[in-house]
Design a protein around this motif. Structure first.
Motif, PDB file in Angstrom:
ATOM      1  N   ILE A  61      12.822   5.768  -5.041  1.00  0.00           N
ATOM      2  CA  ILE A  61      11.566   6.069  -5.730  1.00  0.00           C
ATOM      3  C   ILE A  61      11.945   6.756  -7.036  1.00  0.00           C
ATOM      4  CG2 ILE A  61       9.391   7.312  -5.685  1.00  0.00           C
ATOM      5  CD1 ILE A  61       9.491   5.138  -3.592  1.00  0.00           C
ATOM      6  N   LEU A  62      11.611   6.146  -8.160  1.00  0.00           N
ATOM      7  CA  LEU A  62      11.922   6.738  -9.456  1.00  0.00           C
ATOM      8  C   LEU A  62      10.875   7.798  -9.777  1.00  0.00           C
ATOM      9  CD1 LEU A  62      13.219   4.925 -12.584  1.00  0.00           C
ATOM     10  CD2 LEU A  62      11.392   6.604 -12.804  1.00  0.00           C
ATOM     11  N   VAL A  63      11.322   9.030 -10.022  1.00  0.00           N
ATOM     12  CA  VAL A  63      10.434  10.158 -10.292  1.00  0.00           C
ATOM     13  C   VAL A  63      10.683  10.641 -11.722  1.00  0.00           C
ATOM     14  CG1 VAL A  63       9.723  12.468  -9.578  1.00  0.00           C
ATOM     15  CG2 VAL A  63      10.523  10.818  -7.855  1.00  0.00           C
ATOM     16  N   ALA A  64       9.629  10.755 -12.499  1.00  0.00           N
ATOM     17  CA  ALA A  64       9.780  11.160 -13.895  1.00  0.00           C
ATOM     18  C   ALA A  64       8.471  11.752 -14.402  1.00  0.00           C
ATOM     19  CB  ALA A  64      10.182   9.966 -14.755  1.00  0.00           C
ATOM     20  N   ASP A  65       8.529  12.394 -15.557  1.00  0.00           N
ATOM     21  CA  ASP A  65       7.295  12.856 -16.198  1.00  0.00           C
ATOM     22  C   ASP A  65       6.500  11.650 -16.695  1.00  0.00           C
ATOM     23  OD1 ASP A  65       8.039  15.423 -15.668  1.00  0.00           O
ATOM     24  OD2 ASP A  65       8.612  15.923 -17.727  1.00  0.00           O
ATOM     25  N   VAL A  66       7.192  10.768 -17.446  1.00  0.00           N
ATOM     26  CA  VAL A  66       6.609   9.517 -17.923  1.00  0.00           C
ATOM     27  C   VAL A  66       7.697   8.453 -17.842  1.00  0.00           C
ATOM     28  CG1 VAL A  66       4.935  10.596 -19.489  1.00  0.00           C
ATOM     29  CG2 VAL A  66       7.223  10.001 -20.329  1.00  0.00           C
ATOM     30  N   PRO A  76       0.811  -1.219   0.000  1.00  0.00           N
ATOM     31  CA  PRO A  76       0.000   0.000   0.000  1.00  0.00           C
ATOM     32  C   PRO A  76       0.844   1.268   0.000  1.00  0.00           C
ATOM     33  CG  PRO A  76      -0.043  -1.055   2.148  1.00  0.00           C
ATOM     34  CD  PRO A  76       0.631  -2.012   1.235  1.00  0.00           C
ATOM     35  N   GLN A  77       2.071   1.174   0.557  1.00  0.00           N
ATOM     36  CA  GLN A  77       2.955   2.329   0.585  1.00  0.00           C
ATOM     37  C   GLN A  77       4.379   1.898   0.253  1.00  0.00           C
ATOM     38  OE1 GLN A  77       2.654   4.265   4.423  1.00  0.00           O
ATOM     39  NE2 GLN A  77       1.003   5.601   3.713  1.00  0.00           N
ATOM     40  N   ALA A  78       5.169   2.863  -0.184  1.00  0.00           N
ATOM     41  CA  ALA A  78       6.582   2.609  -0.450  1.00  0.00           C
ATOM     42  C   ALA A  78       7.369   3.854  -0.080  1.00  0.00           C
ATOM     43  CB  ALA A  78       6.795   2.269  -1.922  1.00  0.00           C
ATOM     44  N   THR A  79       8.535   3.645   0.544  1.00  0.00           N
ATOM     45  CA  THR A  79       9.394   4.748   0.969  1.00  0.00           C
ATOM     46  C   THR A  79      10.782   4.551   0.381  1.00  0.00           C
ATOM     47  OG1 THR A  79       8.180   5.036   3.036  1.00  0.00           O
ATOM     48  CG2 THR A  79      10.396   5.960   2.943  1.00  0.00           C
ATOM     49  N   GLY A  80      11.373   5.634  -0.083  1.00  0.00           N
ATOM     50  CA  GLY A  80      12.713   5.538  -0.647  1.00  0.00           C
ATOM     51  C   GLY A  80      13.264   6.907  -0.980  1.00  0.00           C
ATOM     52  N   THR A  81      14.468   6.909  -1.545  1.00  0.00           N
ATOM     53  CA  THR A  81      15.162   8.136  -1.923  1.00  0.00           C
ATOM     54  C   THR A  81      14.814   8.503  -3.356  1.00  0.00           C
ATOM     55  OG1 THR A  81      17.007   7.602  -0.459  1.00  0.00           O
ATOM     56  CG2 THR A  81      17.420   9.220  -2.180  1.00  0.00           C
ATOM     57  N   ALA A  82      14.466   9.737  -3.592  1.00  0.00           N
ATOM     58  CA  ALA A  82      14.055  10.174  -4.930  1.00  0.00           C
ATOM     59  C   ALA A  82      15.208  10.067  -5.924  1.00  0.00           C
ATOM     60  CB  ALA A  82      13.540  11.605  -4.882  1.00  0.00           C
ATOM     61  N   PHE A  83      14.901   9.462  -7.071  1.00  0.00           N
ATOM     62  CA  PHE A  83      15.828   9.445  -8.198  1.00  0.00           C
ATOM     63  C   PHE A  83      15.087  10.075  -9.365  1.00  0.00           C
ATOM     64  CE2 PHE A  83      17.967   8.032 -11.942  1.00  0.00           C
ATOM     65  CZ  PHE A  83      19.305   7.869 -11.586  1.00  0.00           C
ATOM     66  N   CYS A  84      15.480  11.289  -9.729  1.00  0.00           N
ATOM     67  CA  CYS A  84      14.796  12.025 -10.799  1.00  0.00           C
ATOM     68  C   CYS A  84      15.345  11.561 -12.150  1.00  0.00           C
ATOM     69  CB  CYS A  84      14.990  13.524 -10.623  1.00  0.00           C
ATOM     70  SG  CYS A  84      14.301  14.147  -9.061  1.00  0.00           S
ATOM     71  N   TYR A  85      14.443  11.087 -13.002  1.00  0.00           N
ATOM     72  CA  TYR A  85      14.837  10.401 -14.235  1.00  0.00           C
ATOM     73  C   TYR A  85      14.151  11.046 -15.434  1.00  0.00           C
ATOM     74  CZ  TYR A  85      15.132   6.618 -17.690  1.00  0.00           C
ATOM     75  OH  TYR A  85      15.349   5.878 -18.822  1.00  0.00           O
ATOM     76  N   THR A  86      14.898  11.185 -16.521  1.00  0.00           N
ATOM     77  CA  THR A  86      14.343  11.705 -17.774  1.00  0.00           C
ATOM     78  C   THR A  86      14.537  10.672 -18.871  1.00  0.00           C
ATOM     79  OG1 THR A  86      14.892  13.986 -17.152  1.00  0.00           O
ATOM     80  CG2 THR A  86      14.430  13.545 -19.481  1.00  0.00           C
ATOM     81  N   PRO A  87      13.466  10.167 -19.474  1.00  0.00           N
ATOM     82  CA  PRO A  87      13.610   9.193 -20.569  1.00  0.00           C
ATOM     83  C   PRO A  87      14.393   9.792 -21.736  1.00  0.00           C
ATOM     84  CG  PRO A  87      11.344   9.258 -19.784  1.00  0.00           C
ATOM     85  CD  PRO A  87      12.055  10.409 -19.145  1.00  0.00           C
ATOM     86  N   GLY A 125       1.140  15.635 -11.553  1.00  0.00           N
ATOM     87  CA  GLY A 125       1.182  17.020 -12.001  1.00  0.00           C
ATOM     88  C   GLY A 125       2.263  17.846 -11.315  1.00  0.00           C
ATOM     89  N   LYS A 126       1.876  19.017 -10.831  1.00  0.00           N
ATOM     90  CA  LYS A 126       2.841  19.954 -10.243  1.00  0.00           C
ATOM     91  C   LYS A 126       3.427  19.462  -8.930  1.00  0.00           C
ATOM     92  CE  LYS A 126       0.776  24.088 -12.361  1.00  0.00           C
ATOM     93  NZ  LYS A 126       0.159  25.416 -12.090  1.00  0.00           N
ATOM     94  N   CYS A 148       6.897   7.268  -9.369  1.00  0.00           N
ATOM     95  CA  CYS A 148       6.019   8.437  -9.251  1.00  0.00           C
ATOM     96  C   CYS A 148       6.121   9.250 -10.529  1.00  0.00           C
ATOM     97  CB  CYS A 148       6.439   9.286  -8.047  1.00  0.00           C
ATOM     98  SG  CYS A 148       5.542  10.846  -7.904  1.00  0.00           S
ATOM     99  N   LEU A 149       4.983   9.483 -11.202  1.00  0.00           N
ATOM    100  CA  LEU A 149       4.983  10.154 -12.498  1.00  0.00           C
ATOM    101  C   LEU A 149       4.148  11.433 -12.481  1.00  0.00           C
ATOM    102  CD1 LEU A 149       4.446   7.095 -14.875  1.00  0.00           C
ATOM    103  CD2 LEU A 149       6.618   8.073 -14.084  1.00  0.00           C
ATOM    104  N   ARG A 150       4.651  12.425 -13.199  1.00  0.00           N
ATOM    105  CA  ARG A 150       3.880  13.658 -13.405  1.00  0.00           C
ATOM    106  C   ARG A 150       2.638  13.355 -14.242  1.00  0.00           C
ATOM    107  NH1 ARG A 150       5.394  18.983 -13.453  1.00  0.00           N
ATOM    108  NH2 ARG A 150       7.603  18.392 -13.390  1.00  0.00           N
ATOM    109  N   ASP A 151       2.803  12.562 -15.285  1.00  0.00           N
ATOM    110  CA  ASP A 151       1.712  12.229 -16.187  1.00  0.00           C
ATOM    111  C   ASP A 151       1.421  10.727 -16.074  1.00  0.00           C
ATOM    112  OD1 ASP A 151       1.508  14.895 -17.200  1.00  0.00           O
ATOM    113  OD2 ASP A 151       3.314  14.512 -18.375  1.00  0.00           O
ATOM    114  N   GLY A 152       1.382  10.012 -17.201  1.00  0.00           N
ATOM    115  CA  GLY A 152       1.156   8.568 -17.161  1.00  0.00           C
ATOM    116  C   GLY A 152      -0.302   8.196 -16.982  1.00  0.00           C
TER     117      GLY A 152
END
Length: 476
Positions: A402-407, A258-269, A451-452, A425-429
């Protein structure tokens, strides 16, 4: 009677297509043999004429054998096998240029229903009609009006039902319908919203795009019209042989936390900028594009095998589907035509062709199909890597992240290590997208449409994803 042989460069892909096709069978009306891959552990991708010959011989106790092939050397291996066969057996064999996955499914249903070899080949060759219509693309063999002597008239009788199947009349229910109606001496039509097709072909039924809660009517006339209508009504009452319960719902619920905790990794395809300026040799540029597409197809075969090994045949089918989509000569031809018309580079033309296709997906009104645009973007990114030489590696994670990206692309998700990546975690998707489906199969928490909310996230931030509320917070 027509039997089938599946020839593929990949053993996993060949077996997967064979398994899917056999699920269309409801009796022994069609035998299927597989000749896929080569017996070399170090380099298993390829085709073997001797293996193809043996597969043909194993199902040659019939009137005709139809050989379905994927790409390149599969055709050469099949042609070599014909030369090696006993002439009496070779005379029964026909080679089919239809797309491997869709064509095999359509041919299986048609052959099992007792169609002759010409009709089986026709159904296989028309297997992309439904996909083209759903995407708004031109289809050279799309359903045409029935001839005047086959138009429903006042003497015809009908029965109407409401479809309850959650995904409508897709491939498997459609195959049940073709089989159930194939034995009746009657002229029949399926009708939805005024559009009629003859229900003797998987492709024709798919062209109706029958969704859940749609009204579907069978119209029949002739000696056994009443029997056909009764069979249709019984099949509909059984939901065309399909359970209405969501598949593996309990398993998914227990696999994804139900939940996940981790360090943000900001990724761009990967999305390279491409120049419209052509090279000195347009012919050489076209050849580079052809090689890049072939290398991408090889990647997809490897991804299919990886998905099968790590997860399931359903996840593997995503990438075999990508293989079928990309292995379309029309896409290459459109890019070459654009290069010739505008004097642009191969990279620019290819980017234009696939981006246009991606936009067509985004403009569909079906959310499930609309979410497939990201698959096209994945194919574009991967093929441009091969075309430009800018090969991008999947990030390495040294701590729970936690992988963070737009898509995110489906192939990227598949190659992540679920022991290191806790969530996405995605901005869109979209929750209906293939990346979402793969993430759930991996047991990853997947949160999209943020989103934002992702604007404030920086590399290394401590994050918590909540899969239930679909929210992301900075962990204390």
């Amino acid at each position: 009677m027509v039997n089938l042989v599946i020839v593929s460069h990949s053993a996993q892909l060949g077996e997967g297509v064979g398994t899917l096709a056999r699920q269309m069978l409801m009796g022994d009306g069609c035998k299927i043999a597989i000749a896929a891959g080569i017996d070399d552990p170090e380099n298993p991708i390829g085709t073997d004429p001797i293996k193809v010959m043996g597969a043909i011989e194993s199902v040659a106790d019939t009137d005709h054998v139809l050989v379905m092939m994927d790409i390149g050397s599969a055709l050469l291996s099949a042609e070599t096998a014909l030369e090696l066969l006993d002439p009496a057996i070779a005379a029964k064999v026909r080679l089919c240029a239809a797309p491997l996955v869709e064509g095999t499914l359509a041919a299986t249903v048609s052959a099992a229903a007792g169609a002759n070899i010409e009709r089986v080949i026709c159904d296989a060759m028309n297997a992309l009609d439904a996909k083209c219509e759903q995407l708004g693309l031109p289809s050279p063999s799309a359903a045409k009006p029935t001839s005047p002597d086959l138009v429903p008239d006042a003497d015809a009788r009908s029965v109407a039902i409401v479809v309850k199947n959650p995904n409508g009349i897709h491939v498997r229910p459609a195959s049940r319908l073709v089989s159930a109606l194939s034995g009746f001496n009657a002229d029949m039509w399926l009708e939805k919203n005024g559009k009629c097709v003859v229900p003797d072909s998987l492709n024709q039924i798919a062209l109706l795009q029958v969704r859940c809660n749609d009204m579907l009517r069978l119209i029949a006339k002739g000696e056994q019209a009443e029997d056909a209508l009764a069979a249709f009504k019984r099949l509909a009452a059984e939901n065309f042989g399909e359970s209405l319960e969501p598949a593996n719902a309990d398993n998914v619920a227990t696999q994804v936390p139900p939940q996940a905790t981790g360090t943000a990794f900001c990724y761009t395809p990967f999305s390279p900028e491409v120049s419209q300026q052509p090279t000195a040799s347009p012919q050489a540029d076209q050849q580079r594009l052809r090689v890049a597409i072939q290398n991408t197809l090889n990647d997809l075969s490897a991804l299919t095998a990886l998905a099968e090994e790590r997860y399931s045949a359903d996840i593997a089918a995503i990438f075999s589907g990508h293989h079928t989509l990309l292995d379309d000569p029309d896409l290459f031809d459109m890019a070459c035509d654009l290069m010739q018309e505008t004097q642009c580079s191969a990279a620019w033309a290819w980017h234009h062709v696939l981006s246009d296709l991606s936009q067509q997906y985004l403009q569909l009104d079906d959310p499930y199909l609309q979410a497939r645009y990201i698959d096209i973007e994945d194919l574009l990114s991967r093929s441009l890597q091969h075309l430009t030489g800018e090969i991008v590696q999947i990030p390495a994670f040294i701590r729970p992240s936690i992988l963070v990206a737009d898509v995110i692309y489906p192939s990227t998700i598949l190659q992540l290590d679920p022991k290191a990546v806790q969530g996405v975690c995605l901005r869109d998707g979209s929750d209906a997208s293939h990346p979402a489906i793969i993430a759930r199969a991996m047991g990853l928490c997947y949160v999209c449409q943020q989103g934002k909310a992702v604007d404030s996230i920086k590399m290394g931030d401590a994050l918590t994803l909540d899969c239930v509320t679909q929210r992301i917070t900075h962990a204390d």
